[in-house]
Design a protein around this motif. Sequence first.
Motif, PDB file in Angstrom:
ATOM      1  N   TYR A   1       0.200  -1.109  -0.014  1.00 50.28           N
ATOM      2  CA  TYR A   1       0.047   0.542   0.060  1.00 50.28           C
ATOM      3  C   TYR A   1       1.416   1.492  -0.191  1.00 50.28           C
ATOM      4  N   PHE A   2       1.943   0.966   0.587  1.00 50.60           N
ATOM      5  CA  PHE A   2       3.109   2.788   1.582  1.00 50.60           C
ATOM      6  C   PHE A   2       3.557   2.590  -0.182  1.00 50.60           C
ATOM      7  N   GLY A   3       4.289   2.020  -0.360  1.00 52.55           N
ATOM      8  CA  GLY A   3       4.934   1.730  -1.983  1.00 52.55           C
ATOM      9  C   GLY A   3       6.826   1.661  -1.166  1.00 52.55           C
ATOM     10  N   GLN A   4       7.306   1.972  -2.315  1.00 55.25           N
ATOM     11  CA  GLN A   4       8.794   2.216  -2.163  1.00 55.25           C
ATOM     12  C   GLN A   4       9.487   3.293  -1.975  1.00 55.25           C
ATOM     13  N   ALA A   5       8.290   4.816  -1.161  1.00 55.29           N
ATOM     14  CA  ALA A   5       9.488   5.542  -1.159  1.00 55.29           C
ATOM     15  C   ALA A   5       9.361   5.522   0.674  1.00 55.29           C
ATOM     16  N   VAL A   6       8.791   4.752   0.877  1.00 55.02           N
ATOM     17  CA  VAL A   6       8.867   4.109   2.943  1.00 55.02           C
ATOM     18  C   VAL A   6      10.192   3.272   2.952  1.00 55.02           C
ATOM     19  N   ASP A   7      10.808   3.623   3.855  1.00 58.26           N
ATOM     20  CA  ASP A   7      11.813   2.580   5.012  1.00 58.26           C
ATOM     21  C   ASP A   7      11.207   1.517   5.764  1.00 58.26           C
ATOM     22  N   TYR A   8      10.784   0.726   5.449  1.00 61.99           N
ATOM     23  CA  TYR A   8       9.869  -0.429   6.547  1.00 61.99           C
ATOM     24  C   TYR A   8      10.824  -0.607   7.053  1.00 61.99           C
ATOM     25  N   ASP A   9      10.129  -1.243   8.907  1.00 55.88           N
ATOM     26  CA  ASP A   9      10.956  -2.164   9.549  1.00 55.88           C
ATOM     27  C   ASP A   9       9.767  -3.011  10.598  1.00 55.88           C
ATOM     28  N   ASP A  10      10.286  -3.735  10.963  1.00 58.46           N
ATOM     29  CA  ASP A  10       9.811  -4.871  10.854  1.00 58.46           C
ATOM     30  C   ASP A  10       8.508  -4.393  12.042  1.00 58.46           C
ATOM     31  N   ALA A  11       9.003  -3.244  12.882  1.00 57.13           N
ATOM     32  CA  ALA A  11       7.468  -3.041  14.310  1.00 57.13           C
ATOM     33  C   ALA A  11       6.345  -2.179  13.779  1.00 57.13           C
ATOM     34  N   ILE A  12       5.613  -2.300  12.332  1.00 56.98           N
ATOM     35  CA  ILE A  12       4.744  -2.133  12.141  1.00 56.98           C
ATOM     36  C   ILE A  12       4.228  -3.495  11.282  1.00 56.98           C
ATOM     37  N   SER A  13       5.135  -3.563  11.184  1.00 54.18           N
ATOM     38  CA  SER A  13       4.171  -5.771  11.047  1.00 54.18           C
ATOM     39  C   SER A  13       3.547  -6.403  11.956  1.00 54.18           C
ATOM     40  N   VAL A  14       3.799  -5.759  12.979  1.00 56.02           N
ATOM     41  CA  VAL A  14       2.279  -5.787  13.932  1.00 56.02           C
ATOM     42  C   VAL A  14       1.410  -5.373  14.788  1.00 56.02           C
ATOM     43  N   GLU A  15       1.849  -4.383  13.463  1.00 50.63           N
ATOM     44  CA  GLU A  15      -0.386  -2.994  14.552  1.00 50.63           C
ATOM     45  C   GLU A  15      -1.117  -3.842  14.453  1.00 50.63           C
ATOM     46  N   TRP A  16      -1.989  -4.759  13.536  1.00 56.33           N
ATOM     47  CA  TRP A  16      -3.021  -5.057  13.193  1.00 56.33           C
ATOM     48  C   TRP A  16      -2.453  -5.878  15.291  1.00 56.33           C
ATOM     49  N   ALA A  17      -2.066  -5.636  15.927  1.00 55.74           N
ATOM     50  CA  ALA A  17      -2.706  -5.937  17.785  1.00 55.74           C
ATOM     51  C   ALA A  17      -2.857  -4.754  18.410  1.00 55.74           C
ATOM     52  N   ARG A  18      -2.771  -3.846  17.279  1.00 60.51           N
ATOM     53  CA  ARG A  18      -3.344  -2.819  17.918  1.00 60.51           C
ATOM     54  C   ARG A  18      -5.250  -2.053  17.379  1.00 60.51           C
ATOM     55  N   ILE A  19      -5.239  -2.860  16.683  1.00 58.82           N
ATOM     56  CA  ILE A  19      -6.157  -2.264  15.767  1.00 58.82           C
ATOM     57  C   ILE A  19      -7.839  -2.934  16.744  1.00 58.82           C
ATOM     58  N   PRO A  20      -8.593  -2.017  17.196  1.00 59.37           N
ATOM     59  CA  PRO A  20      -9.175  -2.985  17.773  1.00 59.37           C
ATOM     60  C   PRO A  20     -10.987  -3.451  16.453  1.00 59.37           C
ATOM     61  N   HIS A  21     -11.107  -2.889  15.175  1.00 57.46           N
ATOM     62  CA  HIS A  21     -11.697  -3.046  13.996  1.00 57.46           C
ATOM     63  C   HIS A  21     -11.752  -4.314  13.425  1.00 57.46           C
ATOM     64  N   PHE A  22     -10.664  -4.787  14.376  1.00 53.61           N
ATOM     65  CA  PHE A  22     -10.574  -6.542  13.795  1.00 53.61           C
ATOM     66  C   PHE A  22     -11.309  -7.249  14.675  1.00 53.61           C
ATOM     67  N   TYR A  23     -11.614  -6.265  15.232  1.00 58.63           N
ATOM     68  CA  TYR A  23     -12.503  -7.496  15.753  1.00 58.63           C
ATOM     69  C   TYR A  23     -13.911  -7.355  16.460  1.00 58.63           C
ATOM     70  N   MET A  24     -14.965  -6.550  14.857  1.00 60.61           N
ATOM     71  CA  MET A  24     -15.629  -5.717  14.652  1.00 60.61           C
ATOM     72  C   MET A  24     -16.462  -6.458  13.380  1.00 60.61           C
ATOM     73  N   ASN A  25     -15.795  -7.935  12.978  1.00 55.28           N
ATOM     74  CA  ASN A  25     -16.417  -9.144  12.519  1.00 55.28           C
ATOM     75  C   ASN A  25     -16.617  -8.025  10.801  1.00 55.28           C
ATOM     76  N   TYR A  26     -15.991  -7.388   9.770  1.00 53.26           N
ATOM     77  CA  TYR A  26     -16.194  -6.938   8.890  1.00 53.26           C
ATOM     78  C   TYR A  26     -17.078  -5.002   8.814  1.00 53.26           C
ATOM     79  N   TYR A  27     -16.196  -4.733   9.799  1.00 51.79           N
ATOM     80  CA  TYR A  27     -17.455  -3.567   9.232  1.00 51.79           C
ATOM     81  C   TYR A  27     -16.232  -2.523   8.877  1.00 51.79           C
ATOM     82  N   VAL A  28     -15.002  -2.409   8.768  1.00 49.67           N
ATOM     83  CA  VAL A  28     -13.984  -1.689   8.284  1.00 49.67           C
ATOM     84  C   VAL A  28     -13.721  -0.738   6.908  1.00 49.67           C
TER      85      VAL A  28
END
Length: 601
Positions: A493-520
């Motif tokens: 999604y964010f493309g080659q302009a971004v220098d990624y690190d492993d930290a963002i891979s765990v962002e799913w753990a802080r998103i409460p909407h993933f507990y809302m059953n196809y809401y987002v």
Amino acid sequence: MGKLITREQQEVENTWDLSSIFESDQAFDQAFESIESKLDQAEKFKGGFDSSDKLLEALKTERELGNELSKLYVYAHLKHDQDTSNDTYSAMETRARGLAVKFSSAWSFLVPAIMEIPEDTLQAYAEEDSFKEFKFDLINLNKKRPYILSDKEEQLLAEAGEVMHTPSQVYGMFNNADITFEAAVDKDGKTHELTQGNFIELLKSEDRVLRESAYKNLYSSYDKFKNTLSQTLAGEVNTHVFSASARGYDSSRHQALSNNHIPEKVYDTLVKTVNDNLHLLHRYTEIRKKFLELDSLKMYDMYVPLVDDVDFNMTYDNAKEWLVKALQPLGEEYISIIQEGLDNRWVDVYQNKGKRTGAYSSGTYGTNPYILMNWQDNVNNLFTLAHEFGHSVHSYYSRKNQPSNLSGYSIFVAEVASTFNEALLADYMFNNLEDDKQKLYLLNEQLEGFRGTVFRQTMFAEFEHKIHQLRESGQPLTAGKLNEVYGELNKKYFGQAVDYDDAISVEWARIPHFYMNYYVYQYSTGYSAAASLSKQVLEGGKDVAERYIEEFLKKGSSNYPIEILKNAGVDMTSSEPIQNALLVFEKQLDQFEELLSKIEK
């Protein structure tokens, strides 16, 4: 900042007028006693429905009492929110909630009793003229029959409900109460408390050292618990898979979307169309990297404003003028409703001690659509006012043109009218502001809104569907797998302009909407529909504006939300409205770059 005033010190003209609901608290008490005494009216219908007349009487009785109760509750919660420290109104709201529970319990038999009526018989009832206002409701009930189980099975699922909510409850408790973060440190060595509430604000700081510290400290905390959190999320997904299978749906997504009769094609079209246009988001990240003069753009650089420190004072009186002028394309009738709300105290404007924070539009059938604000003299509050008036006028039209049982509207379309108003306001302000820095500030806000709502929420939707598909195919949802799926999506999604690190891979753990059953996904579709509709109105003139009002704002829930939008001019099963919205984003990118180059010269 001056001392916060009390509720009693507010100027009356700056507060909402709730006397149109009940003239006094004593009138509320009388209404409360009256409704409470009528709860036993449900008893006469519990023997089942052996005639259409008895069913019609039950539907009308339940609706009438429901309307009375809704007015009672709205009055109580608005009184409470204007000063939450007032014990009288806290108690009033508690009493209203309690009465609502009693009402729901008293009439809980109604839908099961209706479902005992044979399908053909219920269809015949729906075609009778006397059932005109309830026809759509009865048709919807009939369509749910294939997924309704036996009484014993339904009872078993109902009793299992509390157990099935355990994953989300555990996650909510952990995320809101238990997890803590190491303080963030700025470039001067000063520490800053890091919480869920201030994380994004810290990421908006000009101090890059502080941004990086906040980012790493937050995600390192989630990383420590990733195995536990992978299992709470897996447990939530398991409940969706089980429920869909037990009821005979094709998949978890099929069940979730069928609640609002949304074709699954809508979901797939959204994801595909956004994926086909990711070059626009990549272009935006390239602009961000260039403007911030960074050799390496990190994910913690994605929130810092590109345009800041702009003088954009906006008093409430000035905001009202901007609002009325910006919404002129919607015609005289629409403007007259806005003016009525501004002149006749629909809006509770300023802060006071104990007042609920934030902003919202509230009300019910038979009341004004009230708006709570906590006004600050800035342009963001102007956009909030436009947003809430979008909700309020939508509610006003729906309640004036539909019976109460059809006057609400689905969450799938709930944000369209509000975001639509923001789009008209942004267009008007851009064309009428003289200060280029103010224009840049507005464009930055619009681009960020689009990035956060359309692109980011679609990425969330894609992640949510992928993990459900994995589980439905028998694969376990481990922390490693969730990190892998989320990390790859983030890069895409964010493309080659971004220098990624492993930290963002765990962002799913802080998103409460993933507990809302196809809401987002609905954030993205609603935003796209609003952008497409506003573009049509601005380019098409009076006839298109009238179609928007007649076919969308006035329809409530008298048809399926997908059909209401289609009649208004946006077919969400096609890529066109999403593509139109993306054209708006592209135009804003062009304008942003053009103004930047102009200022730099």
